[in-house]
Enzyme design. Structure first.
Site, PDB file in Angstrom:
ATOM      1  N   PHE B 113       0.849  -1.181   0.000  1.00  0.00           N
ATOM      2  CA  PHE B 113       0.000   0.000   0.000  1.00  0.00           C
ATOM      3  C   PHE B 113       0.891   1.239   0.000  1.00  0.00           C
ATOM      4  CE2 PHE B 113      -2.906   3.172   1.789  1.00  0.00           C
ATOM      5  CZ  PHE B 113      -3.944   3.027   0.881  1.00  0.00           C
ATOM      6  N   ASP B 184       2.812  -5.950   6.971  1.00  0.00           N
ATOM      7  CA  ASP B 184       1.613  -5.125   7.100  1.00  0.00           C
ATOM      8  C   ASP B 184       0.410  -6.052   6.920  1.00  0.00           C
ATOM      9  OD1 ASP B 184      -0.626  -3.538   6.642  1.00  0.00           O
ATOM     10  OD2 ASP B 184       0.470  -2.021   5.506  1.00  0.00           O
ATOM     11  N   TYR B 209      -9.945  -1.023  10.938  1.00  0.00           N
ATOM     12  CA  TYR B 209     -11.236  -0.551  10.420  1.00  0.00           C
ATOM     13  C   TYR B 209     -11.718  -1.344   9.221  1.00  0.00           C
ATOM     14  CZ  TYR B 209      -7.897   2.360   7.757  1.00  0.00           C
ATOM     15  OH  TYR B 209      -6.843   2.808   7.016  1.00  0.00           O
ATOM     16  N   LYS B 210     -10.897  -2.296   8.765  1.00  0.00           N
ATOM     17  CA  LYS B 210     -11.314  -3.119   7.631  1.00  0.00           C
ATOM     18  C   LYS B 210     -12.014  -4.367   8.172  1.00  0.00           C
ATOM     19  CE  LYS B 210      -7.442  -1.414   4.834  1.00  0.00           C
ATOM     20  NZ  LYS B 210      -8.148  -0.792   3.709  1.00  0.00           N
ATOM     21  N   ARG B 356     -12.641  -3.558  -6.800  1.00  0.00           N
ATOM     22  CA  ARG B 356     -12.339  -4.505  -5.721  1.00  0.00           C
ATOM     23  C   ARG B 356     -13.609  -4.952  -5.019  1.00  0.00           C
ATOM     24  NH1 ARG B 356      -8.070  -2.363  -1.422  1.00  0.00           N
ATOM     25  NH2 ARG B 356      -9.816  -0.940  -1.060  1.00  0.00           N
TER      26      ARG B 356
END
Lengths: 397, 397
Positions: B113, B184, B209-210, B356
């Site tokens: 990312f 990560d 938060y995912k 996605r």
């Protein structure tokens, strides 16, 4: 004139409690619970990922930044919220040192809050370029400003004593010596009038859970003078400080102005609570606030000195030289403060011997200040503090 | 067997919405609103500053860290919450580079990312010691590990394609070459079984938060292998990482173990919401989760490929090589995704051309996956995406 009975009605304060610790954690604004719950239910719950655009979450750090900015004399678009104060100090200092590559001294004082000093030490060690963190007594700062100083890094109001630095004068002195000035407003924002633009400060940082009542661990803020904002390289170059975060480029390109001081994903829930808390400041005149704060602290000093001869004032006697807090010193300060808290008067303690009391006109009146002094007197006279349970140190003081 | 109908009942999902974006922002856990409001009302409101001890706020980053740790194979006491993922990446990499002072290469891939790469670049520039951020294609990582590499820094699951790195194998390879491995887990934690201890990872970071459903901007976490935790110098040396924060020493002294990776005051309100969200994981078997995730993503691929011949699969076909998300590519992917969202099927878009879709068995069933594919088909067949409003780029994609 600001009507402080109106602002007081906005806060929840438990019955019978005298809260003299708004300098450490502000009380709950009544509307913050519902506003936060509504944000969670209607925005997060219903919009889900769409909230980033539809509910304006992505713009919030700047919008709330402008609200904070109005309380500290910062122009629109020069303040952004996020992270913690420690991180914001790091960003400001890292950028400042790069703007003065030939100089090696970071000048601070021993009344600066330790985390500022720790973050500076950590940065200096990482840079490994021979920088020196020079820590002097608060009253020696002015004379220590010379042309070796890259950055003057001070907390405007001393966290222990409430001693107030002259931001404008010291910033001028720093600039005259070719140094940059970084101001920590942790005990200033919402405590007294601050004029960052008028003082020509280079950087400022602060937290929002003290006088701004944003709740425990509420996000921090950073200000960069607009004349510098596009000259600084952000050391913590996170994606939300990128010029085009959603292009997902492999290379970093700093965003415009203060946006480059953003780092990661904004803390939306915490920002909702803070935004609700900031409503209390609408219509508050900072000069009125300052006058009321001085009235409260002066009354407290008079009452305590009259009633408690064993305590020594640990703050400047001249109210113009203080922020919005007062300390009294005693070797058994820790135990006395614990006893006071057990008797529903809340202040706090800072090692080695300071009992701190904060004065917050938004929700604190003179009656409570007198009641606090009365209870302090009783605890001292009757030695109520001298019990084992009050000597035991808790994790957080 | 994990009963996913029970976990599903814990989440609020708007009627009629097909939510395939839990890989970007998890939905609202029903109890999170009340638990957060209760924390605000009963802890902040009633305890005020006393909440730091009495409500355990100060211990929360470690306690919630242990809850997250159980989902990623981290032993008790090795994970702590706070800050954002970007900050945690910076901490991990800064510490890793100091442990390998003779080496100058940070090895990553172009599926990492961007914020990880940006933070690394910023750190390298600050250090100014000739480090190089070497970015290769994901499939070239293994061969690029050599004895110049100080730190291998990878996101386990590629944010664009869902491609899954072999953490154990690459960590072994890194260690054999004398390098450290930083993982990560942004798209791994709560998405698939992770075994940090088993893989002998050195550092790991992630967001909550995912797949962990902590809410927009929920705090990040960091893991340091216990064998390293007391050897690392924290570059971001904030007061809450100090061995004795409330001694207010002028000098920094790193705290014990993972505590030294704490920086500033913890985000208590956000941690309350996250803590409530983590309740959904009690009793969930990660092997069951993985099996269900693969079932959902396989079904989606079959349905989309059958219905939408214009789309190209942008993810590995072998489910064992994927995380819990699938991408389909199309030159008009942005507009197609906007149209799909307008038709109540939510995924997201990652430049330049990836749509996605995330698969989250905690609250997503096969019927919805099929419904999502059906609506995607209709949007393509009827060219519903080809309208001006769907081509307009929003700030957040």
């Amino acid at each position: 004139m600001t009507d402080f009975s109106k602002t007081r009605a906005l806060f929840h304060l438990p019955d019978g409690l005298v809260y003299l610790d708004g300098n450490s954690l502000g009380p709950l604004p009544k509307k913050a619970v519902d506003k936060t719950a509504t944000m969670m239910r209607e925005e997060w719950g219903e919009m889900l990922i769409r909230g980033w655009n539809a509910a304006g979450w992505m713009a919030q750090p700047r919008q709330v930044g402008d609200r904070v900015g109005r309380l500290i004399g910062a122009p629109e678009g020069s303040v952004v919220l996020g992270d913690t104060l420690s991180i914001k100090v790091y960003q400001a200092l890292a950028s400042a040192l790069e703007l003065r590559p030939q100089r090696k001294v970071v000048l601070s004082d021993n009344g600066n809050f330790p985390t500022d000093l720790y973050m500076a030490s950590g940065l200096i060690q990482s840079l490994d370029k021979g920088h020196e963190l020079k820590i002097v007594a608060p009253e020696e700062v002015e004379d220590a400003i010379d042309d070796t100083v890259a950055a003057l890094m001070l907390t405007e109001v001393d966290y222990r004593t409430g001693r107030l630095h002259d931001m404008k004068r010291l910033t001028e002195k720093a600039h005259a010596a070719g140094a940059l000035a970084i101001w920590d407003l942790a005990h200033s924002a919402g405590a007294l009038p601050v004029d960052l633009a008028g003082a020509d400060a280079d950087f400022a940082v602060g937290c929002t859970y003290k006088y701004l009542n944003g709740g425990p661990g509420a996000p921090a803020f950073i200000y960069v003078a607009p004349r510098l904002a596009e000259k600084v390289r952000p050391a913590l170059s996170g994606w939300l400080g990128h010029d085009a975060p959603f292009a997902f480029d492999l290379d970093y390109r700093a965003g415009r102005g203060i946006d480059r001081m953003r780092v990661g994903t904004p803390p939306v829930i915490a920002l909702a609570a803070l935004d609700a808390a900031l409503d209390a400041w609408e219509g508050v005149d900072m000069a009125d606030l300052r006058a009321a704060s001085i009235r409260l602290s002066e009354r407290f000093i008079v009452e305590v000195e009259r009633r408690c001869p064993d305590l020594t004032l640990g703050s400047p006697r001249d109210p113009e030289q203080r922020g919005s807090q007062v300390s009294f010193l005693h070797d058994n300060g820790y135990a006395i403060m614990q006893a006071l808290i057990a008797h529903d008067v809340i202040g706090d303690f800072r090692a080695p011997n300071a009992m701190r009391f904060g004065f917050t006109p938004l929700y604190l009146g003179e009656d409570e200040v007198v009641a606090g002094a009365e209870r302090l007197e009783r605890i001292l006279v009757e030695r109520l503090w001298d019990r084992p349970e009050f000597h035991e140190r808790a994790a957080v003081t």
